[in-house]
Structures are given as structure tokens and as C-alpha cells.
Design an enzyme around this catalytic site. Structure first.
Site, PDB file in Angstrom:
ATOM      1  CG  ASP A 131      32.801  30.199  38.250  1.00  0.00           C
ATOM      2  OD1 ASP A 131      33.839  30.124  38.937  1.00  0.00           O
ATOM      3  OD2 ASP A 131      31.669  30.102  38.754  1.00  0.00           O
TER       4      ASP A 131
HETATM    5  C1  BGC Z   1      32.828  29.545  41.975  1.00  0.00           C
HETATM    6  C2  BGC Z   1      33.176  31.011  41.948  1.00  0.00           C
HETATM    7  C3  BGC Z   1      34.493  31.236  42.641  1.00  0.00           C
HETATM    8  C4  BGC Z   1      35.547  30.401  41.925  1.00  0.00           C
HETATM    9  C5  BGC Z   1      36.942  30.585  42.499  1.00  0.00           C
HETATM   10  C6  BGC Z   1      33.969  28.681  41.473  1.00  0.00           C
HETATM   11  O1  BGC Z   1      33.719  27.343  41.702  1.00  0.00           O
HETATM   12  O2  BGC Z   1      31.668  29.334  41.208  1.00  0.00           O
HETATM   13  O3  BGC Z   1      32.159  31.758  42.551  1.00  0.00           O
HETATM   14  O4  BGC Z   1      34.834  32.574  42.646  1.00  0.00           O
HETATM   15  O5  BGC Z   1      35.188  29.043  42.056  1.00  0.00           O
HETATM   16  O6  BGC Z   1      37.093  30.037  43.729  1.00  0.00           O
END
Ligand code: BGC
Length: 764
Positions: free
Chosen positions: A304
Site C-alpha cells: 500500500d
Molecule cells: C490506499 C489504497 C489505495 C492507494 C493508492 C492508499 O492510501 O490505502 O487503498 O489503493 O492509496 O491510491
């Protein structure tokens, strides 16, 4: 059932089953093994050749993902991060970017990498296409309320069509995190509290995004996230620690991920949280043992956002270099905007601290997905100007979004049968800050949509009636910090209440649309209070005092505390955040053009103190009410939720009868029930089947969803609905993650919700 010595009959059963189905099984297994062998090996020779050409740095480059930035062909940035990213792209040190979309931008960036870097390996473009792209569909929690797998799959399919027309070939969806806590803002992105429903929805979404052929121009790689446990953040506080038993991990959290892997999801995203003390991004147990080991996952794992380097903040790693080593060993293949891999992996390998084989494996996994997408054959295949112009907001997508939105609406209560409304007769007051709102109903995660592009309720109503008048009542907020999207609720400005009350007084019926702003749920939007924000409760009570014929529409990204409303307001409809076609869909339901069929995918608590909650309770030693206080309950509220999982009404009525249970060979059980539409309208019903394993070596929930079917019945029509339970539905995981099937008694309940239904029992 376990016998007195604690010996279970699984093995015996296993043998029995095998002998009776041996031939068929062997045949299918051979076919399965052969086809996955062919599939898995399709690109391996090409991958061997490509990897052989790549330097160590280039292989690590594939494992590096950067957030989108400037126009690649524009002036070169000359300092800071942007310059570094630019150089890295040229040097082949970037495998993927996220948040770059649109035909032109994607094409430019892709051609820069393909032409300027030594090997010209195309980028994979990722984006959060969570519930639609330009055409926004209902938030995932709302879609889940439809219990309609075809519609959910179609929604993902159309999102893939629109986003792939804008250069995207990878979405960070579906989020398959189960959660029992409405305080957690990200429940809006998931399928709710139930792992069985969650598994089906995970599969529908993966199939929708990836289609039958991943190399087609309009299919995109999906990403099941966040692996794992993220929905169990303590107190519902986003990013917080997750401390769950192995039992919960294996029976509740993991099944939707496993289902996604079986559906061939190409990628998995790990999570920000620690799971039982280990950050998910550094968890070998999750990523190597379970995902890539036990489940044989062939795709790749993306971290993530900066979750690898956040292992330093978790006090799990000393520094970014240490974090990189831990993450790659644990099985995280790609580092999202974290700089840990690109900055440290090469030296870690050269110093012998990380085995190069791990790099080869990660790069191979990433490159394989690129090959499956067809990016090596044509890096520009997702960038077609005509397709982009035609696909976005296509009328057929808008129609599907309206259809999905109607199916997502849940009729919670319709006491005076105020609904459906009559087109001609009533004088209708429409009140509430969200009724004229065309932005917030787009919900969280709509990175590509246009602001204010939704149909508001007020606009949607116009096609049915000109007998209504609108008053805002109260302003929703007094501020909205654009970037942090923090909503500052209006708690002071009451200027519109008097007009709203006056309007209510002179109207036959009042439609009030209240709830949360679209940015009050989603990532980072945990709430400790889940009542109507700001002055909305006050408005509701004042209007109620003037006219109690209220139809309350609740727009929210999570279950709210509706206890006051339930005690006073005759009709309550959960309308979530329904996306672009919100107002049209709500109007269709209000005027009976569509008979609501949604069922809650998540229980609505009586108040926040009941959280976390789920209908899948374990029986305690003291669950039965007593006339003293010594039993498991709250002394100030009832123990059960206000509206339980599976609840949802219709304008018509359904009667269940003739529940029949028959045990078949091979540990299968056939269950049938007759459902009759006894009301006046045609309607859909979600027939739900719940099971309880009476005695087991691990205490089983008092009920668990193990089957559902959505059927359409015209007024007066009946249908026999059948389910066949197999070992999969009757077994469970023990603390070691082993799947067990134990003999004994099982209670069956079939009905239109998780509370009332016909019951019977069978013995396995
Ligand atoms: C979120 C993810 C997301 C990623 C990219 C993160 O902050 O937890 O779910 O896909 O950002 O935007």
C-alpha cells in the site's frame, strides 16, 4: 461433531468421499493441473529470456512504483523528487506509475519509457477505479446491498471499459476487507460484514474488471486489497493495529481473498496495519506462507502507499533499507511510492543481505502480468483517442449506473406505507442539505469523475412530479478543506430551519434527505460518533414536530445510528452514496417505478457503543436473557442491532413455506423452500440461507450465511428455491488454518433476512 475423545471424523469422511468420486476427481484434477500448467508456462520462456537481459537494477526497477507527476514530454523538472523520478523512468528503474490517466498523458509517458529506457519495458498504469471511473456507480458497500452478482460484475466491467479507454490497465480494487465496525470509514469501499457474501462479491468484481481475456483492450488487472485484516482496525481507527484470533483470520478475513485468488485476480495489495504485531507489508506468514504458498498465487503483491517504509514508523524496521529487506523477504513485490526498493535493494543484494532470487521472482511476477495484459505486444493498446471519446459517460453506462443504484437502495422501514409515492396526488416537501446535492453523493474514491456531475434528488424527482417544493433546512457544512477533504459540519447556522418547518406544515408528505457528506467516509475518515452530522438531527426533529409523515432518505457511506429516527419516522430508506445517477435512481424507487430489493450487507447498530457488531455472534455461556443482570448484554440498550444484516423490505410481501431439508450422498444437503409474493407489486427477494453447526471443536457462530438467491416474483406468484450445501459451506477453519468438516447436527434457517425465517435441522 467431535466425539468425547476429541477425535473428528474428517479423515473417515475424506476417504468415503474419495472412493465414491475417485474417477471423476482424478480426471478433473488432471485436466485442472494440465490447464494451469499450460497457462502458467505460456510466458515462462519469454520471461526467462527477458530476465536474462535485465540488469539487477532494472529488475528492481520493475518493483518500483511512482505516483503520477508532470507531463513527461514537457519541460524537464530540474530538482527534487520529480527530477529523480524522471531520471529513473529513463534508466528503466520504474515498473509502474499510479494516478496518471487520460489518453494523452498515458501515451506520452509510455512512449517516453518505451523509447528512452534501455529495454523499453512498458509501464503498467494503476489507478483507484473503485466504483466506476467517469460514470460513478454506487459506493461498493451500497452495491453490495443489491446482493446481485450480475449487476455488480457489470458495474466493474463498465468501470474497466471506461478506465482502460483512458490508458489504465490496473485497478486497485476490489477492496475485500470484511469489517464489523461502522466507525471505520473504509467500510464504504467494501462488501460489509459477511465473508460468504464478501467472497461472492470479490469474485464478481474480479471477473468484471478482468473479463474472460485479460489481453483484451477493455479489461484491466484487478487487485484484491488490503491483505490482510485492515477492516479490523482497533476502535475503527484507520491504519490502527489489528489484533485478531487465528479463528477470525481464517474464517472471516481470509476467505474473500482466497476467493479472489481462485478467480485469478492478478494482484494483491498488502495493508498499512499490523496484524497481531507484524506489519502486513512485512508479513512472511501472510504473503509467503498463505498467499503464495498455500494458495499458489502467481500474480504480484503491491504494497500500500509507502507501507513498506512505514514499517520504520511501526518500529518494526530500523530504517528504509531494513524495511526493504524485510518486505522483499516477506513477499511484497512492488513498492508503491515508498522509495525503499529503488534506493536500497541493489546494495542489499550486492552485500549478500537479500537473495537475488527474490528479486528475480518478484520481477518475473510483475512482468508476467504485463505480458498477460498484452503490453509487450502493444504498449499503447490502452491509449486510443476514439475509444476514449466514445467510452466516457456512455449512455449505456449511465443506464447501468442507474440500474445498479436502484438495486442498492434498502427500504429499512415503511410503517405507514408512505411509499411508493403517488405521482399525482400529493403535495410533497423535499427537505435537507443532501437533497439538492450533486457532488457528495458521488461518494468516496471518485478520482476520475467530474465534481458536481451527479443527478441530485431534486433533479431526479422532476421527471415524476411537479408537486414538490424544496427547502435546504440547514447547510451541511461550513467548510470543506479541498485537499484534506475534511468536512467542517455546520453546527451553528440555523437560518433555514423555520422555512423548512413551514413547508413541512403545509405539505402532505415530507421527503428528507439527510446523512453524511461523501467525504465523511472512506480512507482516513473514521468517526467516533455515527449519528447524523451537524444540525441535521435537530432539523429532523423540528420538521417531525410539524409533520410526521416523513420519508427519511439516509445518504451515508456507513451504517449510521438511526435509533431516534427508527422510533419516530414511519419510513426510512438507506440510499448510501449512489453515484452519478443517484437522484434518478432514488426517484425511481420513491415513485414505485422500481420496487426496492436491497438487503443490508452490514448491520446498523443501535448506537456506536454496540460496535463492533455482527450477526455472526458466538454463543456465550450466558447469551440467554435472565431475570438478573448476569448475562451477556448491555444494560442500557438491547443487544441486537437496530437493523440486522440481511434486512431490507419491499413494497410487496413475501411468504416463506415448505422448508425441506434432505441429506444427499457425498456430504451434500439439499434445501428447498417455497417463496410466494403475497402483495400487490412485482418484486425481487433475496432468499437467504443460514446455518449453525450445533457442536464443533471450535465454537461456531449462532448463524452464518451459506447461500442466497435473488428471485423476481410477480404479484401472487410462487417459486421453489433450491440450495445444495456442500462441504465448503458446512466446514470451517481451525486455528491452524486447516479446513475441517465435522459430523453432527446443523440448524438451517431460510428467510428474507438474518433474523426471522423457517428453521429445520439435519444431521451430517
Ligand atoms: C490506499 C489504497 C489505495 C492507494 C493508492 C492508499 O492510501 O490505502 O487503498 O489503493 O492509496 O491510491
Amino acid at each position: 461433531m467431535s466425539d468425547f475423545l476429541g477425535i473428528h471424523h474428517l479423515q473417515l469422511k475424506g476417504i468415503r468421499m474419495l472412493s465414491s468420486r475417485l474417477h471423476t476427481l482424478v480426471l478433473f484434477t488432471l485436466i485442472g493441473v494440465f490447464s494451469s500448467f499450460v497457462q502458467a508456462n505460456r510466458y515462462e520462456a519469454e520471461l526467462d529470456a527477458l530476465l536474462a537481459k535485465m540488469t539487477l537494477a532494472e529488475k528492481i526497477g520493475q518493483m518500483n512504483q511512482y505516483n503520477g507527476f508532470w507531463d513527461a514530454t514537457g519541460p524537464q523538472p530540474d530538482e527534487g523528487d520529480a527530477k529523480k523520478k524522471y531520471e529513473h523512468l529513463r534508466e528503466g528503474l520504474v515498473g509502474s506509475v499510479l494516478n496518471v490517466s487520460g489518453y494523452e498523458r498515458v501515451r506520452e509517458l509510455q512512449s517516453f519509457v518505451v523509447n528512452e529506457s534501455r529495454l523499453g519495458i512498458p509501464l503498467i498504469f494503476g489507478l483507484d477505479v473503485i466504483h466506476g471511473h467517469k460514470t460513478i456507480f454506487p459506493i461498493p458497500l451500497a452495491e453490495s446491498a443489491s446482493w446481485d452478482m450480475e449487476a455488480i460484475e457489470r458495474s466493474a466491467r463498465l468501470a474497466a471499459i471506461e478506465s482502460s479507454a483512458q490508458g489504465i490497465n490496473w485497478t486497485f480494487a476490489p477492496m475485500v476487507d470484511i469489517s464489523e465496525d461502522a466507525r471505520w470509514g473504509r467500510v464504504a469501499e467494501g462488501a460489509g460484514e459477511d465473508p460468504y457474501l464478501g467472497q461472492h462479491i470479490a469474485v464478481a468484481r474480479v471477473n468484471g474488471f478482468q473479463g474472460d481475456d485479460l489481453s483484451a483492450v477493455d479489461t484491466i488487472a484487478a487487485c484484491a486489497k488490503h491483505f490482510a485484516g485492515y477492516g479490523f482496525a482497533e476502535g475503527g481507527r484507520d491504519y490502527n493495529r489489528v489484533d485478531v484470533s487465528p479463528y477470525t483470520l481464517h474464517n472471516t478475513i481470509l476467505p474473500p481473498f482466497e476467493a479472489a485468488v481462485k478467480a485469478d485476480v492478478k494482484t494483491i495489495m498488502n495493508a498499512f496495519n499490523t496484524l497481531n504485531g507484524i506489519p502486513a507489508s512485512g508479513s512472511e506468514y501472510l504473503q509467503r506462507d498463505i498467499l503464495k504458498g498455500k494458495w499458489g498465487f502467481q500474480g504480484f503483491v503491491v504494497s500500500d502507499w509507502a507501507s513498506i517504509k512505514e514499517m520504520v514508523d511501526h518500529s518494526f524496521a530500523t530504517n528504509n533499507e531494513h524495511a526493504a529487506a524485510l518486505a522483499v523477504k516477506a513477499g511484497s513485490d512492488m513498492d508503491m511510492e515508498g522509495y525503499a526498493y529503488v534506493n536500497h535493494l541493489e546494495s542489499l543484494v550486492r552485500e549478500g543481505k537479500v537473495d537475488e532470487k527474490l528479486i528475480d521472482d518478484a520481477a518475473r511476477r510483475i512482468l508476467r502480468v504485463k505480458m498477460e495484459l498484452g503490453l509487450f505486444e502493444d504498449p499503447y493498446k490502452y491509449t486510443d483517442k476514439t475509444r476514449e471519446a466514445e467510452a466516457l459517460y456512455h449512455p449505456s453506462h449511465l443506464a447501468a449506473a442507474r440500474d445498479m443504484a436502484k438495486r442498492s437502495i434498502v427500504l429499512l422501514k415503511n410503517e405507514k406505507r408512505l411509499l411508493p409515492l403517488n405521482k399525482n396526488q400529493q403535495k410533497i416537501a423535499v427537505i435537507g442539505p443532501l437533497a439538492a446535492d450533486n457532488n457528495s453523493v458521488l461518494g468516496t474514491w471518485r478520482v476520475s469523475s467530474d465534481d458536481h456531475s451527479a443527478v441530485s434528488l431534486v433533479d431526479g424527482l422532476k421527471q415524476y412530479s411537479n408537486h414538490f417544493t424544496y427547502e435546504q433546512g440547514v447547510k451541511f457544512s461550513i467548510g470543506e478543506e479541498a485537499f484534506s477533504q475534511h468536512i467542517i459540519a455546520n453546527t451553528t447556522d440555523r437560518t433555514g430551519i423555520a422555512e423548512a418547518v413551514a413547508l413541512a406544515k403545509e405539505s402532505d408528505v415530507v421527503v428528507m434527505m439527510l446523512g453524511e457528506h461523501g467525504f465523511q467516509s472512506g480512507e482516513g475518515r473514521s468517526r467516533s460518533n455515527i449519528q447524523l452530522p451537524g444540525l441535521q438531527q435537530e432539523l429532523l426533529e423540528e420538521v417531525y414536530a410539524a409533520n410526521n409523515n416523513i420519508i427519511l432518505l439516509v445518504a451515508s457511506g456507513r451504517p449510521l445510528d438511526l435509533s431516534w429516527a427508527d422510533a419516530h419516522i414511519p419510513t426510512i430508506v438507506q440510499t448510501w452514496q449512489l453515484g452519478t445517477e443517484s437522484g434518478n435512481a432514488i426517484a425511481d424507487v420513491l415513485f414505485g417505478e422500481y420496487n426496492p430489493s436491497g438487503k443490508l450487507p452490514m448491520s446498523f447498530p443501535r448506537n456506536v457503543g454496540q460496535l463492533p457488531t455482527t450477526y455472526r455472534q458466538l454463543s456465550t455461556g450466558r447469551s440467554t436473557p435472565k431475570d438478573n443482570v448476569f448475562w451477556s448484554h448491555y444494560t442500557d440498550i438491547e443487544s441486537d442491532p437496530l437493523y440486522p444484516f440481511g434486512h431490507g423490505l419491499s413494497y410487496t410481501d413475501f411468504k416463506y413455506s415448505k422448508l425441506k431439508v434432505k441429506t444427499l450422498k457425498d456430504n451434500r444437503v439439499k434445501i428447498s423452500v417455497k417463496v410466494k409474493n403475497t402483495g400487490k407489486y412485482e418484486g425481487e427477494e433475496v432468499v437467504q440461507l443460514y446455518l449453525r453447526d450445533r457442536v464443533a471443536s471450535t465454537v461456531r457462530p449462532v448463524k452464518e450465511l451459506k447461500g442466497f438467491k435473488k428471485i423476481l416474483l410477480s404479484a401472487g406468484e410462487s417459486q421453489k428455491v433450491e440450495f445444495v450445501l456442500t462441504e465448503k459451506e458446512m466446514g470451517f477453519y481451525n486455528a491452524k488454518g486447516e479446513f475441517l468438516l465435522e459430523d453432527g447436527d446443523f440448524d438451517v434457517m431460510v428467510g428474507g433476512g438474518s433474523i426471522d425465517g423457517l428453521t429445520d435441522r439435519f444431521t451430517l
